[in-house]
Design an enzyme around this catalytic site. Structure first.
Site, PDB file in Angstrom:
ATOM      1  N   ASP A  42      -1.516 -37.434  13.799  1.00 49.88           N
ATOM      2  CA  ASP A  42      -2.694 -38.187  14.212  1.00 49.88           C
ATOM      3  C   ASP A  42      -2.330 -39.328  15.147  1.00 49.88           C
ATOM      4  O   ASP A  42      -1.200 -39.823  15.151  1.00 49.88           O
ATOM      5  CB  ASP A  42      -3.409 -38.767  12.983  1.00 49.88           C
ATOM      6  CG  ASP A  42      -3.884 -37.681  12.024  1.00 49.88           C
ATOM      7  OD1 ASP A  42      -4.175 -36.578  12.491  1.00 49.88           O
ATOM      8  OD2 ASP A  42      -3.947 -37.963  10.810  1.00 49.88           O
ATOM      9  N   TYR A  43      -3.325 -39.778  15.897  1.00 57.80           N
ATOM     10  CA  TYR A  43      -3.172 -40.880  16.847  1.00 57.80           C
ATOM     11  C   TYR A  43      -2.528 -42.102  16.187  1.00 57.80           C
ATOM     12  O   TYR A  43      -1.631 -42.728  16.755  1.00 57.80           O
ATOM     13  CB  TYR A  43      -4.561 -41.232  17.396  1.00 57.80           C
ATOM     14  CG  TYR A  43      -4.589 -42.335  18.423  1.00 57.80           C
ATOM     15  CD1 TYR A  43      -4.176 -42.107  19.732  1.00 57.80           C
ATOM     16  CD2 TYR A  43      -5.064 -43.607  18.096  1.00 57.80           C
ATOM     17  CE1 TYR A  43      -4.227 -43.114  20.689  1.00 57.80           C
ATOM     18  CE2 TYR A  43      -5.116 -44.623  19.036  1.00 57.80           C
ATOM     19  CZ  TYR A  43      -4.693 -44.369  20.334  1.00 57.80           C
ATOM     20  OH  TYR A  43      -4.743 -45.368  21.267  1.00 57.80           O
TER      21      TYR A  43
END
Length: 246
Positions: free
Chosen positions: A106-107
């Protein structure tokens, strides 16, 4: 039968252009040509001498490359982003091969991410039946007990998906800050899986890092660092995946 024939989507993946799954989508969408003719059938087979174009770009076979990156937070696990955010390949400007990440982080998640231009290798590692352990370190709000964490192994249903951890343990707690550090091992890697699991039992994630992937770890690396995997490490990963097929 000609032993040199291979499926079109595999040839595209092996060129390093994209993953096999994405290649299949491009074929069905009519974005692939073989010897000047558009091909939309997934069963199509090609010869090594055939000329293949994907989205108007002629394919060139590259030497396989296998990289390990310590992904920082705030970077997208992709080769491009429609919102112009930084992507992982921006961290590897000196790499000339057309590489892409194996799976994603994820970011807001940091840690160990593999990249390659070898479609078969990527497919092998990403398939959930191969059960390659991925170890994460999570800092959570609140101090859970072992009993609180029990649902992680039993499985949590979230929006119709069954989210499950293989192992978990509490590494440390900070009573003053009311936080805890957890180690969680997954075999799968569903979208925001650990964050969703911990949120569902009342311990939202403040920070998350993937520390290990199979036998690989981040020792000696800082965020943004990368290195090539050795042939032995690549062989170990292949063997690990194949050994765990049930």
């Amino acid at each position: 039968m000609d032993q040199n024939l291979e499926r079109l989507q595999k040839a595209i993946a092996n060129s390093g252009y994209t993953s096999r799954r994405k290649a299949e989508t491009l074929i069905v969408e009519g974005k692939v040509k073989v010897n000047g003719k558009t091909v939309t059938e997934l069963g199509t087979k090609v010869k090594p001498e055939d000329n293949i174009e994907v989205e108007g770009i002629p394919l060139e076979k590259e030497e396989p490359i296998y990289l390990m990156l310590y992904k920082p937070r705030g970077v997208i696990s992709s080769v491009k982003d429609d919102r112009n955010r930084k992507v992982v390949t921006d961290l590897l400007p000196e790499i000339e091969e057309r590489i892409y990440p194996i799976g994603r982080l994820d970011y807001d998640t940091s840690g160990l991410l593999l990249l390659t231009n070898d479609g078969d290798f990527a497919q092998l590692l990403m398939h959930p039946k191969h059960q390659i352990p991925k170890v994460y370190i999570a800092k959570v709000e609140g101090i859970p007990t072992p009993m609180d964490l029990k649902p992680l192994k039993l499985g949590i249903n979230d929006n119709g998906e069954n989210l499950k951890a293989v192992k978990h343990r509490i590494l440390s707690v900070d009573h003053k800050k009311n936080t805890a550090i957890l180690e969680i091992t997954l075999h799968e890697g569903k979208n925001r899986q650990i964050r969703r699991m911990l949120e569902s039992i009342g311990y939202p994630v403040q920070k998350l890092k993937r520390e290990r992937y199979g036998h690989l770890n981040l020792h000696g690396m800082n965020p943004g660092d990368f290195r090539e995997l050795s042939p032995h490490e690549v062989k170990q990963l292949r063997g690990y995946a194949q050994k765990n097929v049930k």
